[in-house]
Design a protein around this motif. Sequence first.
Motif, PDB file in Angstrom:
ATOM      1  N   ASN A  64       2.713  17.871  -5.514  1.00 13.23           N
ATOM      2  CA  ASN A  64       3.113  16.500  -5.794  1.00 13.23           C
ATOM      3  C   ASN A  64       1.926  15.683  -6.286  1.00 13.23           C
ATOM      4  O   ASN A  64       0.768  16.070  -6.112  1.00 13.23           O
ATOM      5  CB  ASN A  64       3.688  15.839  -4.531  1.00 13.23           C
ATOM      6  N   GLU A  65       2.239  14.572  -6.890  1.00 14.06           N
ATOM      7  CA  GLU A  65       1.178  13.648  -7.274  1.00 14.06           C
ATOM      8  C   GLU A  65       0.466  13.137  -6.022  1.00 14.06           C
ATOM      9  O   GLU A  65       1.088  12.919  -4.986  1.00 14.06           O
ATOM     10  CB  GLU A  65       1.743  12.484  -8.084  1.00 14.06           C
ATOM     11  N   GLN A  66      -0.826  12.939  -6.143  1.00 14.72           N
ATOM     12  CA  GLN A  66      -1.643  12.551  -5.002  1.00 14.72           C
ATOM     13  C   GLN A  66      -1.891  11.042  -5.036  1.00 14.72           C
ATOM     14  O   GLN A  66      -2.231  10.479  -6.086  1.00 14.72           O
ATOM     15  CB  GLN A  66      -2.982  13.291  -5.026  1.00 14.72           C
ATOM     16  N   SER A  67      -1.740  10.401  -3.868  1.00 14.26           N
ATOM     17  CA  SER A  67      -1.947   8.960  -3.761  1.00 14.26           C
ATOM     18  C   SER A  67      -3.104   8.676  -2.831  1.00 14.26           C
ATOM     19  O   SER A  67      -3.245   9.309  -1.775  1.00 14.26           O
ATOM     20  CB  SER A  67      -0.678   8.272  -3.244  1.00 14.26           C
ATOM     21  N   LEU A  68      -3.947   7.713  -3.210  1.00 10.85           N
ATOM     22  CA  LEU A  68      -5.058   7.258  -2.389  1.00 10.85           C
ATOM     23  C   LEU A  68      -4.815   5.799  -2.038  1.00 10.85           C
ATOM     24  O   LEU A  68      -4.513   4.982  -2.914  1.00 10.85           O
ATOM     25  CB  LEU A  68      -6.395   7.394  -3.125  1.00 10.85           C
ATOM     26  N   TYR A  69      -4.929   5.470  -0.761  1.00 10.84           N
ATOM     27  CA  TYR A  69      -4.622   4.136  -0.266  1.00 10.84           C
ATOM     28  C   TYR A  69      -5.896   3.476   0.252  1.00 10.84           C
ATOM     29  O   TYR A  69      -6.624   4.060   1.064  1.00 10.84           O
ATOM     30  CB  TYR A  69      -3.578   4.201   0.845  1.00 10.84           C
ATOM     31  N   GLY A  70      -6.131   2.244  -0.245  1.00  8.93           N
ATOM     32  CA  GLY A  70      -7.322   1.524   0.174  1.00  8.93           C
ATOM     33  C   GLY A  70      -7.226   1.033   1.610  1.00  8.93           C
ATOM     34  O   GLY A  70      -6.153   1.042   2.219  1.00  8.93           O
ATOM     35  N   PRO A  71      -8.356   0.680   2.224  1.00 11.31           N
ATOM     36  CA  PRO A  71      -9.636   0.524   1.530  1.00 11.31           C
ATOM     37  C   PRO A  71     -10.402   1.834   1.317  1.00 11.31           C
ATOM     38  O   PRO A  71     -11.230   1.909   0.428  1.00 11.31           O
ATOM     39  CB  PRO A  71     -10.414  -0.408   2.452  1.00 11.31           C
ATOM     40  N   TYR A  72     -10.154   2.857   2.144  1.00 15.67           N
ATOM     41  CA  TYR A  72     -10.879   4.113   1.978  1.00 15.67           C
ATOM     42  C   TYR A  72      -9.883   5.270   2.042  1.00 15.67           C
ATOM     43  O   TYR A  72      -9.003   5.296   2.903  1.00 15.67           O
ATOM     44  CB  TYR A  72     -11.938   4.308   3.070  1.00 15.67           C
ATOM     45  N   LYS A  98      -2.853   5.979 -12.107  1.00 16.43           N
ATOM     46  CA  LYS A  98      -2.307   4.629 -12.087  1.00 16.43           C
ATOM     47  C   LYS A  98      -2.977   3.855 -10.968  1.00 16.43           C
ATOM     48  O   LYS A  98      -3.095   4.358  -9.846  1.00 16.43           O
ATOM     49  CB  LYS A  98      -0.794   4.648 -11.877  1.00 16.43           C
ATOM     50  N   THR A  99      -3.404   2.652 -11.280  1.00 21.58           N
ATOM     51  CA  THR A  99      -4.068   1.796 -10.303  1.00 21.58           C
ATOM     52  C   THR A  99      -3.184   0.613  -9.974  1.00 21.58           C
ATOM     53  O   THR A  99      -2.562   0.018 -10.870  1.00 21.58           O
ATOM     54  CB  THR A  99      -5.417   1.292 -10.849  1.00 21.58           C
ATOM     55  N   PHE A 100      -3.112   0.288  -8.684  1.00 26.25           N
ATOM     56  CA  PHE A 100      -2.429  -0.926  -8.246  1.00 26.25           C
ATOM     57  C   PHE A 100      -3.441  -1.784  -7.502  1.00 26.25           C
ATOM     58  O   PHE A 100      -4.027  -1.360  -6.504  1.00 26.25           O
ATOM     59  CB  PHE A 100      -1.258  -0.595  -7.318  1.00 26.25           C
ATOM     60  N   ILE A 101      -3.663  -2.971  -8.014  1.00 26.33           N
ATOM     61  CA  ILE A 101      -4.565  -3.923  -7.367  1.00 26.33           C
ATOM     62  C   ILE A 101      -3.769  -5.200  -7.160  1.00 26.33           C
ATOM     63  O   ILE A 101      -3.317  -5.827  -8.122  1.00 26.33           O
ATOM     64  CB  ILE A 101      -5.806  -4.216  -8.230  1.00 26.33           C
ATOM     65  N   GLY A 102      -3.593  -5.619  -5.941  1.00 26.46           N
ATOM     66  CA  GLY A 102      -2.786  -6.807  -5.701  1.00 26.46           C
ATOM     67  C   GLY A 102      -2.877  -7.275  -4.279  1.00 26.46           C
ATOM     68  O   GLY A 102      -3.572  -6.702  -3.437  1.00 26.46           O
ATOM     69  N   GLY A 103      -2.185  -8.370  -4.018  1.00 25.49           N
ATOM     70  CA  GLY A 103      -2.106  -8.888  -2.663  1.00 25.49           C
ATOM     71  C   GLY A 103      -3.211  -9.838  -2.293  1.00 25.49           C
ATOM     72  O   GLY A 103      -3.294 -10.290  -1.155  1.00 25.49           O
ATOM     73  N   SER A 104      -4.125 -10.195  -3.224  1.00 20.37           N
ATOM     74  CA  SER A 104      -5.228 -11.082  -2.890  1.00 20.37           C
ATOM     75  C   SER A 104      -4.720 -12.508  -2.708  1.00 20.37           C
ATOM     76  O   SER A 104      -3.910 -13.009  -3.485  1.00 20.37           O
ATOM     77  CB  SER A 104      -6.301 -11.048  -3.980  1.00 20.37           C
ATOM     78  N   ALA A 174      -6.236  -8.407  -0.175  1.00 20.47           N
ATOM     79  CA  ALA A 174      -6.139  -7.558  -1.358  1.00 20.47           C
ATOM     80  C   ALA A 174      -5.976  -6.099  -0.961  1.00 20.47           C
ATOM     81  O   ALA A 174      -6.434  -5.665   0.094  1.00 20.47           O
ATOM     82  CB  ALA A 174      -7.382  -7.727  -2.227  1.00 20.47           C
ATOM     83  N   GLN A 175      -5.323  -5.341  -1.808  1.00 23.88           N
ATOM     84  CA  GLN A 175      -5.106  -3.919  -1.546  1.00 23.88           C
ATOM     85  C   GLN A 175      -5.228  -3.154  -2.852  1.00 23.88           C
ATOM     86  O   GLN A 175      -4.770  -3.602  -3.897  1.00 23.88           O
ATOM     87  CB  GLN A 175      -3.726  -3.676  -0.938  1.00 23.88           C
ATOM     88  N   THR A 176      -5.860  -1.992  -2.773  1.00 25.79           N
ATOM     89  CA  THR A 176      -6.030  -1.141  -3.952  1.00 25.79           C
ATOM     90  C   THR A 176      -5.493   0.249  -3.650  1.00 25.79           C
ATOM     91  O   THR A 176      -5.887   0.861  -2.646  1.00 25.79           O
ATOM     92  CB  THR A 176      -7.503  -1.045  -4.359  1.00 25.79           C
ATOM     93  N   ASN A 177      -4.586   0.723  -4.481  1.00 21.81           N
ATOM     94  CA  ASN A 177      -4.049   2.078  -4.370  1.00 21.81           C
ATOM     95  C   ASN A 177      -4.205   2.784  -5.721  1.00 21.81           C
ATOM     96  O   ASN A 177      -4.179   2.150  -6.773  1.00 21.81           O
ATOM     97  CB  ASN A 177      -2.567   2.066  -3.982  1.00 21.81           C
ATOM     98  N   VAL A 178      -4.348   4.111  -5.655  1.00 24.16           N
ATOM     99  CA  VAL A 178      -4.486   4.908  -6.863  1.00 24.16           C
ATOM    100  C   VAL A 178      -3.547   6.104  -6.767  1.00 24.16           C
ATOM    101  O   VAL A 178      -3.466   6.750  -5.716  1.00 24.16           O
ATOM    102  CB  VAL A 178      -5.936   5.394  -7.065  1.00 24.16           C
ATOM    103  N   VAL A 179      -2.836   6.393  -7.855  1.00 28.20           N
ATOM    104  CA  VAL A 179      -1.972   7.573  -7.930  1.00 28.20           C
ATOM    105  C   VAL A 179      -2.552   8.516  -8.980  1.00 28.20           C
ATOM    106  O   VAL A 179      -2.751   8.115 -10.137  1.00 28.20           O
ATOM    107  CB  VAL A 179      -0.526   7.201  -8.298  1.00 28.20           C
ATOM    108  N   LEU A 180      -2.855   9.744  -8.580  1.00 24.89           N
ATOM    109  CA  LEU A 180      -3.364  10.759  -9.503  1.00 24.89           C
ATOM    110  C   LEU A 180      -2.175  11.479 -10.120  1.00 24.89           C
ATOM    111  O   LEU A 180      -1.402  12.143  -9.424  1.00 24.89           O
ATOM    112  CB  LEU A 180      -4.265  11.749  -8.765  1.00 24.89           C
ATOM    113  N   ARG A 181      -2.008  11.359 -11.412  1.00 26.68           N
ATOM    114  CA  ARG A 181      -0.857  11.935 -12.088  1.00 26.68           C
ATOM    115  C   ARG A 181      -1.025  13.450 -12.240  1.00 26.68           C
ATOM    116  O   ARG A 181      -2.129  13.964 -12.451  1.00 26.68           O
ATOM    117  CB  ARG A 181      -0.684  11.313 -13.477  1.00 26.68           C
TER     118      ARG A 181
END
Length: 766
Positions: A64-72, A98-104, A174-181
């Motif tokens: 599956n695609e891999q997701s990374l959830y901030g902060p670490y 794909k990068t998601f930056i939001g919630g600030s 703020a929150q940053t998430n990354v999805v590796l396609r």
Amino acid sequence: MWLRRILLGMLLLALVPAAALHAQRAQPTPTAAAASDELPASADDELTAAETDQFLNLGDFVDNEQSLYGPYDARYITVRLPATWQLEPGAELRLDYKTFIGGSTTTVTDAVGLGGFMDVRFNNVSLGQIVLDESGEHSLTLPISTTAFKTDNPDGSHVLSFSLDAGLHCNDAAQTNVVLRNTTVLVLPHSIVPPPTDLENLPLPLYQKSLEDDLVTVVVPDAASVAEVRAALIVSAALGQQTFNQVTLQLLPVSKLASVEDTDHIVLVGRAQSLGAVLKQMDLPAAPTASGFASPLIQPDDGVLQMVQSPWNADRVVLVVSGSSDAGVIKASQALSNGHINPTDAPNLAVVADVNVPSTIVTDTAALATTGVITPGNPITVRLSNLGYDTRTAFGIGAHYLDYQFVVPNGTELSDEGTLELHFAHSNLLDFDVSGMLVKINDHPISSVRFDENSSQRGSVQLRIPKNTIQPGPNTLLISADLVPQTPCIDPNLAGVWMAIQNDSLLSLPLQPKRDDTRPAMNLLNYQRLLTEERSLSNLAIIVPPAAPTAWQVAAKLVADLANQVPAGMQDFAVLFSDQALTETLALSNIMLVGQPAKLPWVAEQGPQFPLVFPPDSNLPTLGNERVLYRLPADLSRGYLTLARSPYDPGHVVLGVLGSTTEGLDWAGRALLLGRLRSQLDGTVAIVNDERVSVEDTALSSDTSILAENAIPEAEVTETYLQTQPVEKPKWVLYVIAVSMVLMWLILAFVGVRALRRRRQRLQHE
């Protein structure tokens, strides 16, 4: 208005017979399928095999695609490449993410808009640090330097890692998430080199877990001796254990070698004299001769292990397990199963002078098994260090699992509750309200342990072990810990979140001789546990017919699966041909019968004592009850599985894997190996018809009439195809068309004449 209606009616009248005629013409006639209209791909769009196999998608290594959830957060992807690949300059990572930056909740400025960084590494060599400053889809290319090709993993695998650091927003919303396609591509230019043939690397290259399935075929002489078949089954067990039974394994006679030599790794098992014609096709360090091998180091009864590049496929190897005598072949197979092969000055040649088969299994828990006479209430105490375990530490946020194996001597049980004195330590940065451990023994929870400030440096807790959680043989202590930091702003990469189990933790078990029979129930569902109760296959005797390659293959697959259930170590068990004297050998063994019943006289000799009664020289059982017996077609293909207590020793069992034909025998073996079929074997007797399984418990009743009904083949459904005849066009259609045309012209003439009269009348009035 009336004129329009008349014209519309005329038009419909004309169309109806035309439509009928068209329908008649449109009736299909039997013709061959139309040729495909697809055009071949343009030559400009085609890539050579050498060009295409260097492009590897991330989906080749993860499901599956891999997701990374901030902060670490971090993801580590194992990249296993064929052992014949030698990486060359020009490698790169074409990363889609794909990068998601939001919630600030603060004002968005250039600084606040920065979501963090992602560090990308190949074998811990940095490929670059990506600035995450914009939401959405992104693509970029990162070169992979040749210094990153070096891997420290013993199996030659590489590690592609992605580490997210979005800690700069820990104090706001703020929150940053990354999805590796999965469309991410690794471009790995490479050349093809010969596969490694060092015996010390086994099971590499037979077992690689790379881009291709690991296909291994064990090959024996056509007229293999019982010793050669035994050696082949020991080799199969070794491969099953050392590869976690993940290779696609089969066993074939040498006359069938041509069917797999281009695709599989080959393991040749047999005396040099039996395999001489095949061995001469290879460039062996010790070449075959008329009497053995051409090496002054090799004695007549020595075992010989050699591995070379396959002469039929440059990407495959041939492993030779041989000797000049049957004794030598057995030694070679046992040495292979023991692992840790010591080659000569040639890394692909090993000579086995002798093998000391252990009388009892040797494990890390030998201290438990060698305590001498056990008296009631006399506790056996052992530290985790005595079991071969070091202090073990788990790092990172989330769940972690640490398991420990120990063996309780057979024939014993707990006289009272045992205890586990657990010593541990953990980070002081944990959230103690939600962080802690769960302790299980054999999947039975025995206690939960909560972390606190006092236990951070030297925690200690004494836990009770209920009597019903311990079993003779292998046991598993499992410690699962959930580590949650006080704040998400703790960087796990700086080892701020951890937990350790000290190896001086103490296990205390008061053992006594077992007072009752606690053996597993006689059920085909339990066959693996019944045959491996002593955590070894040394008390197993396999009976197969001579000159029966299908039976040998089924036995090889079954023993590979069984070996995967026992601890690592030398595999040794008895193998007998069905025409040998059996009683003395079988007296203290679990028995596995594999073959067609007519070729296994022992089955007929048992008569009604056997769960299924097979008349002499018959491959079909007598099925029914006291009043009704059934006859079955002589050519019926069915598989039969049976399980019963041994007639020589009720402490052992007999497993029958039988088939009325070779096809049925293969079905029976498959039913024990495939989980979806094995889960249906809730009984002591089963009849297998391909994917259909019918089960009865003959330990409760001797009525096999239901089995008989299921064994009798259903009436074959014959599909009947009627030839399509051309449909004759009825003549009345032509008459209708003619009449319709005449009527249409008459109506048109009538309408025209009437319109002309009205025009004349209008002119006269004017």
